[in-house]
Each structure stands twice: as C-alpha cells, then as structure tokens.
Design an enzyme around this catalytic site. Structure first.
Site, PDB file in Angstrom:
ATOM      1  N   HIS A  55       0.114   2.380  -8.122  1.00  0.00           N
ATOM      2  CA  HIS A  55      -0.749   3.571  -8.021  1.00  0.00           C
ATOM      3  C   HIS A  55      -2.016   3.433  -8.867  1.00  0.00           C
ATOM      4  O   HIS A  55      -2.581   4.438  -9.312  1.00  0.00           O
ATOM      5  CB  HIS A  55       0.010   4.826  -8.462  1.00  0.00           C
ATOM      6  CG  HIS A  55       1.093   5.266  -7.525  1.00  0.00           C
ATOM      7  ND1 HIS A  55       0.957   5.252  -6.151  1.00  0.00           N
ATOM      8  CD2 HIS A  55       2.337   5.747  -7.769  1.00  0.00           C
ATOM      9  CE1 HIS A  55       2.075   5.697  -5.591  1.00  0.00           C
ATOM     10  NE2 HIS A  55       2.927   5.993  -6.548  1.00  0.00           N
ATOM     11  N   THR A  81      -1.636   5.568   1.914  1.00  0.00           N
ATOM     12  CA  THR A  81      -2.837   4.736   1.848  1.00  0.00           C
ATOM     13  C   THR A  81      -2.984   3.930   3.131  1.00  0.00           C
ATOM     14  O   THR A  81      -2.005   3.435   3.688  1.00  0.00           O
ATOM     15  CB  THR A  81      -2.775   3.788   0.636  1.00  0.00           C
ATOM     16  OG1 THR A  81      -2.703   4.568  -0.563  1.00  0.00           O
ATOM     17  CG2 THR A  81      -4.007   2.900   0.563  1.00  0.00           C
ATOM     18  N   LEU A 110       0.865  -1.171   0.000  1.00  0.00           N
ATOM     19  CA  LEU A 110       0.000   0.000   0.000  1.00  0.00           C
ATOM     20  C   LEU A 110       0.904   1.223   0.000  1.00  0.00           C
ATOM     21  O   LEU A 110       1.941   1.235   0.661  1.00  0.00           O
ATOM     22  CB  LEU A 110      -0.907   0.017   1.239  1.00  0.00           C
ATOM     23  CG  LEU A 110      -1.981  -1.072   1.331  1.00  0.00           C
ATOM     24  CD1 LEU A 110      -2.763  -0.926   2.630  1.00  0.00           C
ATOM     25  CD2 LEU A 110      -2.922  -1.024   0.131  1.00  0.00           C
ATOM     26  N   ASP A 111       0.526   2.260  -0.734  1.00  0.00           N
ATOM     27  CA  ASP A 111       1.309   3.483  -0.755  1.00  0.00           C
ATOM     28  C   ASP A 111       1.470   4.031   0.655  1.00  0.00           C
ATOM     29  O   ASP A 111       0.664   3.748   1.552  1.00  0.00           O
ATOM     30  CB  ASP A 111       0.638   4.543  -1.628  1.00  0.00           C
ATOM     31  CG  ASP A 111       0.554   4.113  -3.086  1.00  0.00           C
ATOM     32  OD1 ASP A 111       1.355   3.252  -3.481  1.00  0.00           O
ATOM     33  OD2 ASP A 111      -0.316   4.650  -3.802  1.00  0.00           O
ATOM     34  N   LYS A 112       2.468   4.866   0.837  1.00  0.00           N
ATOM     35  CA  LYS A 112       2.760   5.427   2.151  1.00  0.00           C
ATOM     36  C   LYS A 112       1.545   6.119   2.763  1.00  0.00           C
ATOM     37  O   LYS A 112       1.271   6.000   3.964  1.00  0.00           O
ATOM     38  CB  LYS A 112       3.930   6.415   2.046  1.00  0.00           C
ATOM     39  CG  LYS A 112       4.365   7.018   3.374  1.00  0.00           C
ATOM     40  CD  LYS A 112       5.580   7.927   3.179  1.00  0.00           C
ATOM     41  CE  LYS A 112       5.996   8.555   4.508  1.00  0.00           C
ATOM     42  NZ  LYS A 112       7.178   9.444   4.346  1.00  0.00           N
TER      43      LYS A 112
END
Length: 238
Positions: free
Chosen positions: A182, A105, A101-103
């Site tokens: 993304h 998110t 998961l993105d930072k």
C-alpha cells in the site's frame, strides 16, 4: 520429456485425456502422427494437435491491463483473481504476477514464468521504477511534491524519495523506486490525502499500451522482453 506430459503441461488436458488423444492419432511430432503417449520429445520438436501447430514455449511473459475488483493472486476460493483473466495455459506454465496490485488498483500488471526474472524485478536492490496516476480527495500542492521528493516517514519504514508530478488539482503522477505494501496510498495519506483511484502506468521499461482495454492482455513483444532482461542484468533463457 514424455509427449503426454508435455502436452498436459501445455494445458491440453489431464495426462489421461492427453493419452487418449494421442492414441486416437490426433497428435503429430515433427510432421509425423504419433500414437505412443510415452514417446520422448525434445524442446526443438514441433508439435501439432488436430492439425494445429502447438506453441511449445515454456517461458512466457504477459502484460495485463488490470481492472478494479480483481485480486492479484494465483487463486482464491471466493473471489476472482487476475489468473482468471488469462487462458489456462499460463497458469499451467506457472506464469505468475510480478508483485501485486491492490484489489481496487488498476493498470499494468506483468506476469512471467521465469522465476529468476520475477525475483530480480521485485528485489529492493534493483530499484525498478513504478509509475502511477492517483486521484485524491483534496487539492495537491507544490509542498506535496517537495515532501514526496524528500521521502516520507510512514511509521514502520521511511519511503524513499519519489517523484510527484501534478496533472490536475486532485490528480498526480507518482514514480516510486520500491514497492512496499500500500505504499503509494500511504504516502498520500502522509500528506493528508486519501487516494480515490490508482492506476499503474508503467513498470520498469514497460508502459501500459494506450490501445489495451481494461481487462485485456497480450504477450510482451520481443523488444519488451529484451528490455526487461537488460533491466535486471540477466541473459534471456534460450
């Protein structure tokens, strides 16, 4: 496996520290005190350290409610990672994140020490569903839901059909069947919206528990583990 190696791999200390602990008579195997660090042990043997039974399972599965601001990585020299939120034993057993998961998110992040399970859950051929709640900077429309369902050209690839359900003027629940870099954010950008917040609600058969606070974790239940292996057509390791 040697007793000292086994306890070291279960995060009871370095081999040297574990050997000292064994020689001090602090370790029991099948109810008997053992002072030989090199004693052979089987998976079925019960262990205890300082009178406390040891969880000897090597395959672990963990569900984390990821907070924002944390990297999905095994380690980073400058920033905290999701592994910092779990006890050391999980890192020692190579219980690693399934995907990332993105930072910024938040939400459901799965960890497993079963490498083949990890691989299959991420395989594009498996089409494991992932559902997110997104908050965006402009009103969502029915036209957006249609465009998501038709698939979106993101330049370097065409995102497959996805389900977008409107939950509020600027909030939607989106389910994708792949997991490119993304991807969800880029899909909203393709329809003229910027994602302000993104929270993963489910991954395959797993749903983020409503009673699990942000930053908290727990091991999967027996039912959840069985559903994961069914999802990818695997037999669960004994």
């Amino acid at each position: 496996m040697r007793l000292d190696r086994r306890l070291s791999e279960l995060a009871f200390g370095t081999r040297k520290e574990v050997q000292a602990m064994i020689r001090q008579g602090l370790v029991m195997v099948n109810g008997q005190t053992v002072r030989d660090p090199g004693q052979h042990t089987e998976d079925a043997d019960s262990l205890a350290v300082r009178g406390v039974p040891v969880d000897t399972r090597r395959i672990r599965h963990v569900l984390l409610n990821k907070p924002a601001g944390i990297l999905t990585a095994a380690r980073d020299r400058k920033q905290p990672t999701v592994m910092d939120l779990l006890p050391q034993v999980y890192s020692t057993l190579a219980c690693m994140p399934v995907g990332r998961l993105d930072k910024d998110t938040t939400g459901l992040l799965l960890f497993t020490s079963d490498g083949e399970l990890n691989h299959r859950l991420l395989s594009p051929q498996r089409h494991v569903d992932k559902t997110y709640r997104a908050t965006v900077d402009a009103d969502l429309t029915q036209e957006d839901t249609v465009r998501f369902s038709e698939g979106l050209d993101l330049g370097d690839f065409v995102a497959e059909s996805a389900e977008l359900v409107l939950e509020g003027p600027r909030t939607g629940r989106v389910t994708i069947h792949e997991g490119k870099f993304h991807q969800v954010k880029r899909m909203f950008e393709a329809v003229g919206k910027q994602v302000l917040e993104l929270d993963r609600l489910s991954f395959g058969p797993l749903t983020l528990p409503g009673d699990l606070p942000r930053g908290a974790w727990r091991e999967l239940t027996r039912k959840e583990i069985e559903s994961l292996y069914r999802q990818v057509g695997m037999e669960e390791p004994v």
